[in-house]
Design a protein around this motif. Structure first.
Motif, PDB file in Angstrom:
ATOM      1  N   PRO A 144       0.793  -1.244   0.000  1.00 30.16           N
ATOM      2  CA  PRO A 144       0.000   0.000   0.000  1.00 30.16           C
ATOM      3  C   PRO A 144       0.816   1.279   0.000  1.00 30.16           C
ATOM      4  CG  PRO A 144      -0.881  -1.577   1.593  1.00 30.16           C
ATOM      5  CD  PRO A 144       0.425  -2.128   1.124  1.00 30.16           C
ATOM      6  N   GLU A 145       1.953   1.294   0.709  1.00 27.31           N
ATOM      7  CA  GLU A 145       2.710   2.542   0.851  1.00 27.31           C
ATOM      8  C   GLU A 145       3.277   3.050  -0.469  1.00 27.31           C
ATOM      9  OE1 GLU A 145       5.277  -0.907   2.430  1.00 27.31           O
ATOM     10  OE2 GLU A 145       3.228  -0.182   2.612  1.00 27.31           O
ATOM     11  N   LYS A 146       3.352   2.205  -1.491  1.00 21.82           N
ATOM     12  CA  LYS A 146       3.813   2.667  -2.797  1.00 21.82           C
ATOM     13  C   LYS A 146       2.771   3.537  -3.493  1.00 21.82           C
ATOM     14  CE  LYS A 146       7.169  -0.975  -3.744  1.00 21.82           C
ATOM     15  NZ  LYS A 146       8.305  -0.031  -3.631  1.00 21.82           N
ATOM     16  N   GLY A 147       1.569   3.573  -2.946  1.00 22.96           N
ATOM     17  CA  GLY A 147       0.525   4.435  -3.488  1.00 22.96           C
ATOM     18  C   GLY A 147       0.389   5.740  -2.735  1.00 22.96           C
ATOM     19  N   ALA A 148       1.458   6.155  -2.056  1.00 18.66           N
ATOM     20  CA  ALA A 148       1.426   7.400  -1.276  1.00 18.66           C
ATOM     21  C   ALA A 148       2.570   8.307  -1.696  1.00 18.66           C
ATOM     22  CB  ALA A 148       1.531   7.105   0.219  1.00 18.66           C
ATOM     23  N   GLU A 149       2.289   9.610  -1.724  1.00 13.34           N
ATOM     24  CA  GLU A 149       3.341  10.617  -1.815  1.00 13.34           C
ATOM     25  C   GLU A 149       3.473  11.256  -0.441  1.00 13.34           C
ATOM     26  OE1 GLU A 149       5.610  11.299  -3.962  1.00 13.34           O
ATOM     27  OE2 GLU A 149       4.829   9.747  -5.294  1.00 13.34           O
ATOM     28  N   VAL A 150       4.677  11.724  -0.142  1.00  8.17           N
ATOM     29  CA  VAL A 150       4.962  12.185   1.217  1.00  8.17           C
ATOM     30  C   VAL A 150       5.589  13.577   1.194  1.00  8.17           C
ATOM     31  CG1 VAL A 150       5.945  11.517   3.452  1.00  8.17           C
ATOM     32  CG2 VAL A 150       5.438   9.767   1.731  1.00  8.17           C
ATOM     33  N   PRO A 151       4.804  14.620   0.970  1.00 13.16           N
ATOM     34  CA  PRO A 151       5.377  15.967   1.027  1.00 13.16           C
ATOM     35  C   PRO A 151       5.828  16.297   2.443  1.00 13.16           C
ATOM     36  CG  PRO A 151       2.986  16.073   0.897  1.00 13.16           C
ATOM     37  CD  PRO A 151       3.354  14.634   0.702  1.00 13.16           C
ATOM     38  N   GLU A 152       6.871  17.097   2.549  1.00 10.55           N
ATOM     39  CA  GLU A 152       7.336  17.493   3.892  1.00 10.55           C
ATOM     40  C   GLU A 152       6.308  18.360   4.598  1.00 10.55           C
ATOM     41  OE1 GLU A 152      10.828  15.658   2.405  1.00 10.55           O
ATOM     42  OE2 GLU A 152       9.496  17.095   1.425  1.00 10.55           O
ATOM     43  N   TRP A 153       5.493  19.087   3.816  1.00 10.21           N
ATOM     44  CA  TRP A 153       4.494  19.954   4.443  1.00 10.21           C
ATOM     45  C   TRP A 153       3.318  20.130   3.479  1.00 10.21           C
ATOM     46  CZ3 TRP A 153       1.575  24.384   4.289  1.00 10.21           C
ATOM     47  CH2 TRP A 153       1.171  24.935   5.524  1.00 10.21           C
ATOM     48  N   PHE A 154       2.101  20.018   4.000  1.00 13.33           N
ATOM     49  CA  PHE A 154       0.933  20.333   3.190  1.00 13.33           C
ATOM     50  C   PHE A 154      -0.219  20.783   4.084  1.00 13.33           C
ATOM     51  CE2 PHE A 154       0.404  15.777   4.029  1.00 13.33           C
ATOM     52  CZ  PHE A 154      -0.957  15.631   4.269  1.00 13.33           C
ATOM     53  N   TYR A 155      -1.131  21.528   3.470  1.00 11.96           N
ATOM     54  CA  TYR A 155      -2.292  22.079   4.190  1.00 11.96           C
ATOM     55  C   TYR A 155      -3.561  21.758   3.412  1.00 11.96           C
ATOM     56  CZ  TYR A 155      -5.871  25.733   4.581  1.00 11.96           C
ATOM     57  OH  TYR A 155      -7.057  26.411   4.630  1.00 11.96           O
ATOM     58  N   VAL A 156      -4.569  21.294   4.152  1.00 13.79           N
ATOM     59  CA  VAL A 156      -5.889  21.021   3.577  1.00 13.79           C
ATOM     60  C   VAL A 156      -6.929  21.753   4.420  1.00 13.79           C
ATOM     61  CG1 VAL A 156      -7.471  19.259   2.714  1.00 13.79           C
ATOM     62  CG2 VAL A 156      -5.055  18.690   3.075  1.00 13.79           C
ATOM     63  N   GLY A 157      -7.738  22.569   3.776  1.00  9.86           N
ATOM     64  CA  GLY A 157      -8.796  23.276   4.493  1.00  9.86           C
ATOM     65  C   GLY A 157     -10.118  22.533   4.446  1.00  9.86           C
ATOM     66  N   ASN A 158     -10.976  22.847   5.419  1.00  9.95           N
ATOM     67  CA  ASN A 158     -12.340  22.325   5.470  1.00  9.95           C
ATOM     68  C   ASN A 158     -12.406  20.814   5.623  1.00  9.95           C
ATOM     69  OD1 ASN A 158     -13.452  24.996   5.061  1.00  9.95           O
ATOM     70  ND2 ASN A 158     -12.845  24.790   2.912  1.00  9.95           N
ATOM     71  N   VAL A 159     -11.467  20.275   6.386  1.00 11.07           N
ATOM     72  CA  VAL A 159     -11.508  18.874   6.790  1.00 11.07           C
ATOM     73  C   VAL A 159     -11.208  18.823   8.291  1.00 11.07           C
ATOM     74  CG1 VAL A 159     -10.815  17.980   4.534  1.00 11.07           C
ATOM     75  CG2 VAL A 159      -9.072  18.478   6.262  1.00 11.07           C
ATOM     76  N   PRO A 160     -11.717  17.826   9.003  1.00 15.28           N
ATOM     77  CA  PRO A 160     -11.458  17.759  10.446  1.00 15.28           C
ATOM     78  C   PRO A 160     -10.010  17.403  10.741  1.00 15.28           C
ATOM     79  CG  PRO A 160     -12.668  15.828   9.715  1.00 15.28           C
ATOM     80  CD  PRO A 160     -12.624  16.765   8.539  1.00 15.28           C
ATOM     81  N   PRO A 161      -9.443  17.951  11.808  1.00 14.93           N
ATOM     82  CA  PRO A 161      -8.049  17.638  12.155  1.00 14.93           C
ATOM     83  C   PRO A 161      -7.870  16.212  12.661  1.00 14.93           C
ATOM     84  CG  PRO A 161      -9.038  19.022  13.840  1.00 14.93           C
ATOM     85  CD  PRO A 161     -10.029  18.946  12.725  1.00 14.93           C
ATOM     86  N   THR A 162      -8.934  15.620  13.193  1.00 14.66           N
ATOM     87  CA  THR A 162      -8.910  14.220  13.624  1.00 14.66           C
ATOM     88  C   THR A 162     -10.085  13.499  12.975  1.00 14.66           C
ATOM     89  OG1 THR A 162     -10.251  14.699  15.600  1.00 14.66           O
ATOM     90  CG2 THR A 162      -7.853  14.791  15.848  1.00 14.66           C
ATOM     91  N   LEU A 163     -10.020  12.187  12.961  1.00 15.51           N
ATOM     92  CA  LEU A 163     -11.090  11.377  12.374  1.00 15.51           C
ATOM     93  C   LEU A 163     -11.623  10.422  13.429  1.00 15.51           C
ATOM     94  CD1 LEU A 163      -9.495  10.567   8.899  1.00 15.51           C
ATOM     95  CD2 LEU A 163     -11.311  12.222   9.390  1.00 15.51           C
ATOM     96  N   ASN A 164     -12.881  10.612  13.799  1.00 16.30           N
ATOM     97  CA  ASN A 164     -13.511   9.772  14.821  1.00 16.30           C
ATOM     98  C   ASN A 164     -12.699   9.753  16.109  1.00 16.30           C
ATOM     99  OD1 ASN A 164     -15.621   8.973  13.024  1.00 16.30           O
ATOM    100  ND2 ASN A 164     -14.235   7.465  12.105  1.00 16.30           N
ATOM    101  N   GLY A 165     -12.165  10.929  16.450  1.00 13.56           N
ATOM    102  CA  GLY A 165     -11.402  11.054  17.687  1.00 13.56           C
ATOM    103  C   GLY A 165      -9.992  10.510  17.616  1.00 13.56           C
ATOM    104  N   GLN A 166      -9.561  10.071  16.449  1.00 16.26           N
ATOM    105  CA  GLN A 166      -8.220   9.509  16.297  1.00 16.26           C
ATOM    106  C   GLN A 166      -7.325  10.468  15.518  1.00 16.26           C
ATOM    107  OE1 GLN A 166      -7.879   5.391  15.022  1.00 16.26           O
ATOM    108  NE2 GLN A 166     -10.035   5.032  15.476  1.00 16.26           N
TER     109      GLN A 166
END
Length: 247
Positions: free
Chosen positions: A80-102
């Motif tokens: 699975p990890e081959k399907g990920a890119e790993v930027p050193e820094w990124f920002y996404v607006g209008n999404v929760p900072p945690t998911l289901n308390g995790q």
């Protein structure tokens, strides 16, 4: 968003961030090639710390997240990890900072649908990896054609430089710096550029934010130091006035 693999798997439940690895044992969601250096971790902290007041005003409900050396899953692969890119820094607006308390383990595009506004890569090698336009493999191609951050930045500390691209008409266009040598990130009302100075006891050309008027966005420590200096000046002024009044 559809799977970038076999369309016949479209009805298979896609995994979420708790079911996808944070690490492949070699990069712990850091660079998979070229290695890391001691500057990259404080650089990410510097960006986050200084822009936090801007994001808090933009999102009073707290609905945003920042990734630092965290994976963005864009494709189902094996492993699975081959399907990920790993930027050193990124920002996404209008999404929760945690998911289901995790705490988020990664950012999973097929679960979230919202692309990052900006993704930043810090060059550890010669920069070819960050500019690779090879379909389905190159970082540049994957960001441009699949992940779709509106702004993509390539920062090279050894060259004291940053390139910023904006997604226009489905393709990244290299932006021209303004008269201050900065790159406006208009949706946030900030500019991105190089600042020569000391941070974490290292004198380096750091990647930093400015506001739209060209004022450097300070870290929490810098804001505290500035406030302390202002208070000291006021105390000195008050003492001078009292001495003058007593003469």
């Amino acid at each position: 968003m559809t799977s970038a693999t076999d369309p016949s798997t479209a009805l298979t439940p896609f995994p979420d961030h708790t079911q996808l690895p944070e690490s492949d044992g070699t990069f712990v969601f850091a660079e998979r090639a070229g290695g890391k250096n001691f500057q990259e971790h404080p650089q990410s902290i510097l960006l986050t710390d200084s822009i936090k007041p801007i994001l808090q005003k933009r999102h009073p409900d707290g609905q945003y997240c920042i990734g630092q050396d965290s994976g963005i899953y864009w494709r189902i692969t094996d492993p699975p990890e081959k399907g990920a890119e790993v930027p050193e820094w990124f920002y996404v607006g209008n999404v929760p900072p945690t998911l289901n308390g995790q705490t988020r383990r990664s950012y999973v595009l097929w679960r979230e649908f919202i692309a990052p506004l900006i993704a930043l890569e810090f060059v550890s090698g010669d920069g070819s990896e960050e500019r690779d336009k090879t379909p389905w493999k190159g970082k540049f191609w994957i960001y441009e054609q699949v992940i779709h951050p509106r702004f993509y930045g390539i920062y090279e500390v050894n060259k004291a430089s940053v390139e910023v691209y904006e997604l226009i008409g489905g393709q990244y266009q290299l932006l021209t710096a303004n008269k201050r040598g900065h790159y406006p990130i208009y949706p946030l009302g900030v500019e991105l550029g190089i600042w020569q100075g000391q941070y974490y006891n290292m004198e380096l050309p750091w990647l930093r934010w400015w506001d739209s008027q060209g004022n450097l966005l300070l870290t929490g420590e810098e804001r505290a130091e500035r406030l302390t200096a202002q208070l000291r000046r006021r105390v000195r002024l008050w003492r001078c006035r009292r001495l003058a009044a007593c003469r």
